[in-house]
Design a protein around this motif. Sequence first.
Motif, PDB file in Angstrom:
ATOM      1  N   HIS A   1      33.608  57.014  52.581  1.00 57.89           N
ATOM      2  CA  HIS A   1      34.670  57.192  54.214  1.00 57.89           C
ATOM      3  C   HIS A   1      34.497  56.376  54.863  1.00 57.89           C
ATOM      4  O   HIS A   1      35.297  55.432  55.134  1.00 57.89           O
ATOM      5  CB  HIS A   1      34.577  58.956  54.859  1.00 57.89           C
ATOM      6  CG  HIS A   1      35.387  59.180  55.411  1.00 57.89           C
ATOM      7  ND1 HIS A   1      35.616  58.842  56.497  1.00 57.89           N
ATOM      8  CD2 HIS A   1      36.645  59.904  54.850  1.00 57.89           C
ATOM      9  CE1 HIS A   1      36.571  58.789  57.167  1.00 57.89           C
ATOM     10  NE2 HIS A   1      37.050  59.481  56.490  1.00 57.89           N
ATOM     11  N   HIS A   2      33.091  55.631  54.837  1.00 56.05           N
ATOM     12  CA  HIS A   2      32.339  54.679  55.453  1.00 56.05           C
ATOM     13  C   HIS A   2      33.360  53.233  55.474  1.00 56.05           C
ATOM     14  O   HIS A   2      33.872  52.649  55.816  1.00 56.05           O
ATOM     15  CB  HIS A   2      31.196  54.677  56.020  1.00 56.05           C
ATOM     16  CG  HIS A   2      30.526  55.558  57.051  1.00 56.05           C
ATOM     17  ND1 HIS A   2      31.469  56.464  57.543  1.00 56.05           N
ATOM     18  CD2 HIS A   2      29.272  55.695  57.642  1.00 56.05           C
ATOM     19  CE1 HIS A   2      30.784  56.194  58.867  1.00 56.05           C
ATOM     20  NE2 HIS A   2      29.121  55.738  58.468  1.00 56.05           N
TER      21      HIS A   2
ATOM     22  N   GLN B   1      35.727  52.479  53.658  1.00 58.00           N
ATOM     23  CA  GLN B   1      36.760  52.301  54.410  1.00 58.00           C
ATOM     24  C   GLN B   1      37.652  51.597  55.274  1.00 58.00           C
ATOM     25  O   GLN B   1      38.457  50.914  55.373  1.00 58.00           O
ATOM     26  CB  GLN B   1      38.547  53.537  53.755  1.00 58.00           C
ATOM     27  CG  GLN B   1      39.362  52.982  53.944  1.00 58.00           C
ATOM     28  CD  GLN B   1      40.208  54.370  53.751  1.00 58.00           C
ATOM     29  OE1 GLN B   1      40.982  55.168  54.654  1.00 58.00           O
ATOM     30  NE2 GLN B   1      41.389  54.496  52.647  1.00 58.00           N
ATOM     31  N   GLY B   2      36.123  52.091  56.614  1.00 59.39           N
ATOM     32  CA  GLY B   2      37.117  52.270  57.743  1.00 59.39           C
ATOM     33  C   GLY B   2      35.877  50.444  58.008  1.00 59.39           C
ATOM     34  O   GLY B   2      36.550  49.635  58.626  1.00 59.39           O
TER      35      GLY B   2
ATOM     36  N   GLY C   1      41.534  61.777  56.898  1.00 61.62           N
ATOM     37  CA  GLY C   1      41.468  60.840  57.754  1.00 61.62           C
ATOM     38  C   GLY C   1      41.416  59.581  56.671  1.00 61.62           C
ATOM     39  O   GLY C   1      42.120  58.126  58.104  1.00 61.62           O
ATOM     40  N   MET C   2      41.755  59.392  55.341  1.00 61.52           N
ATOM     41  CA  MET C   2      41.260  58.114  54.914  1.00 61.52           C
ATOM     42  C   MET C   2      43.220  57.729  54.629  1.00 61.52           C
ATOM     43  O   MET C   2      43.867  58.213  54.482  1.00 61.52           O
ATOM     44  CB  MET C   2      41.074  58.818  53.500  1.00 61.52           C
ATOM     45  CG  MET C   2      39.293  57.987  53.684  1.00 61.52           C
ATOM     46  SD  MET C   2      38.374  58.007  51.678  1.00 61.52           S
ATOM     47  CE  MET C   2      38.322  56.708  51.809  1.00 61.52           C
ATOM     48  N   ALA C   3      43.265  55.802  54.818  1.00 61.61           N
ATOM     49  CA  ALA C   3      44.815  55.378  54.691  1.00 61.61           C
ATOM     50  C   ALA C   3      44.608  55.516  52.961  1.00 61.61           C
ATOM     51  O   ALA C   3      44.013  56.034  52.333  1.00 61.61           O
ATOM     52  CB  ALA C   3      44.489  54.182  55.921  1.00 61.61           C
TER      53      ALA C   3
ATOM     54  N   LEU D   1      45.118  54.266  62.987  1.00 58.61           N
ATOM     55  CA  LEU D   1      44.279  54.394  61.628  1.00 58.61           C
ATOM     56  C   LEU D   1      43.114  54.555  62.228  1.00 58.61           C
ATOM     57  O   LEU D   1      42.407  55.312  60.896  1.00 58.61           O
ATOM     58  CB  LEU D   1      44.406  53.065  60.702  1.00 58.61           C
ATOM     59  CG  LEU D   1      46.148  52.830  59.469  1.00 58.61           C
ATOM     60  CD1 LEU D   1      45.929  51.512  59.083  1.00 58.61           C
ATOM     61  CD2 LEU D   1      46.068  54.261  59.112  1.00 58.61           C
ATOM     62  N   MET D   2      42.971  54.260  62.594  1.00 60.05           N
ATOM     63  CA  MET D   2      40.945  53.997  62.467  1.00 60.05           C
ATOM     64  C   MET D   2      40.386  55.483  63.475  1.00 60.05           C
ATOM     65  O   MET D   2      39.783  55.650  63.057  1.00 60.05           O
ATOM     66  CB  MET D   2      39.897  52.262  63.245  1.00 60.05           C
ATOM     67  CG  MET D   2      38.458  52.892  63.706  1.00 60.05           C
ATOM     68  SD  MET D   2      38.139  52.972  61.748  1.00 60.05           S
ATOM     69  CE  MET D   2      37.641  51.011  61.917  1.00 60.05           C
TER      70      MET D   2
ATOM     71  N   ARG E   1      42.396  58.385  63.493  1.00 57.57           N
ATOM     72  CA  ARG E   1      42.238  58.909  62.467  1.00 57.57           C
ATOM     73  C   ARG E   1      41.321  59.451  61.194  1.00 57.57           C
ATOM     74  O   ARG E   1      41.005  59.882  60.882  1.00 57.57           O
ATOM     75  CB  ARG E   1      44.233  59.366  61.550  1.00 57.57           C
ATOM     76  CG  ARG E   1      44.657  59.782  60.907  1.00 57.57           C
ATOM     77  CD  ARG E   1      45.449  59.995  59.995  1.00 57.57           C
ATOM     78  NE  ARG E   1      44.650  58.667  58.818  1.00 57.57           N
ATOM     79  CZ  ARG E   1      46.459  57.810  58.352  1.00 57.57           C
ATOM     80  NH1 ARG E   1      47.408  58.614  58.357  1.00 57.57           N
ATOM     81  NH2 ARG E   1      46.153  57.165  57.888  1.00 57.57           N
ATOM     82  N   HIS E   2      40.928  58.043  61.010  1.00 60.92           N
ATOM     83  CA  HIS E   2      39.612  57.922  60.526  1.00 60.92           C
ATOM     84  C   HIS E   2      39.103  58.598  61.032  1.00 60.92           C
ATOM     85  O   HIS E   2      38.302  59.723  60.210  1.00 60.92           O
ATOM     86  CB  HIS E   2      39.429  56.597  59.564  1.00 60.92           C
ATOM     87  CG  HIS E   2      38.703  56.070  59.108  1.00 60.92           C
ATOM     88  ND1 HIS E   2      37.515  56.035  58.731  1.00 60.92           N
ATOM     89  CD2 HIS E   2      39.130  55.852  57.705  1.00 60.92           C
ATOM     90  CE1 HIS E   2      36.850  55.853  57.376  1.00 60.92           C
ATOM     91  NE2 HIS E   2      37.752  56.224  56.573  1.00 60.92           N
ATOM     92  N   HIS E   3      37.925  57.669  61.940  1.00 58.83           N
ATOM     93  CA  HIS E   3      37.286  59.067  62.714  1.00 58.83           C
ATOM     94  C   HIS E   3      37.277  60.419  62.819  1.00 58.83           C
ATOM     95  O   HIS E   3      36.402  61.350  62.604  1.00 58.83           O
ATOM     96  CB  HIS E   3      37.100  58.660  63.778  1.00 58.83           C
ATOM     97  CG  HIS E   3      36.607  57.200  64.105  1.00 58.83           C
ATOM     98  ND1 HIS E   3      35.810  56.448  63.072  1.00 58.83           N
ATOM     99  CD2 HIS E   3      35.900  56.667  65.342  1.00 58.83           C
ATOM    100  CE1 HIS E   3      35.324  55.239  63.862  1.00 58.83           C
ATOM    101  NE2 HIS E   3      34.975  55.307  64.548  1.00 58.83           N
TER     102      HIS E   3
END
Length: 228
Positions: free
Chosen positions: A67-68, A70-71, A148-150, A173-174, A176-178
């Motif tokens: 997950h990280h 991709q962030g 949360g991932m794009a 995007l970020m 939503r990712h968080h």
Amino acid sequence: MTSEDTGRQPRSGTTATRAVVLAVAVVAVLLLGAAVGLLIKLPGSDSAGTPGKDSVDIGFAQDMAVHHLQGITMANTARDKSTNPAIRQLAFDIESTQLEQVGRMKGWLTLWGAPEQSTDGTHMKWMTSSSHDHSSSSDAGRAGLMPGMATSEELAKLRSLSGTDLDVYFLQLMLRHHQGGAPMAEYAARHAGVPVVRTLADNMLKSQSSEGQYMKQLITERGAAPLP
């Protein structure tokens, strides 16, 4: 007037040098994080105390590292392409923090003799005793992307934008990712068996909550709204 006349390097040379410096920095931070993960004296770190393959500790480290990453990719895009100092600083902070955390989690996985990713390609099965909301997140993880991932299309769109459009889409995007990763961090903070894993998860939850509030503010200032 040529680049020799101005004393500046050609733009292509500057870009290439910057790419090399970035690559070296990424490797250095990952190695530092991995070293921290390996050198920390984990309670019960002998073979008898190593977390089981289906444990919260291993599952969290595997999934949150993915997950990280991709962030980090999204933050790197914003840091390189945005011209806004606040966005560039936020992207740098996210990238630096999550790189170190990925290195730490991968260091733990190495110490435990566990693979860096789930061997069957599924995610979040370690959230077994979760609430209804967490179960929904777990189902989404099994189906494909973690919450949360794009998508690849969204990442491509981010890379194609510039100016304010880039800044807003990155923030959306970020954020939503968080928000998508928060249930994993919350669950690990409560249920992981190794104290340092619980501490790291709790720290992630707190820092990303703070960053989320800041991103909401930046989105609003730009006349936009979070993604649905």
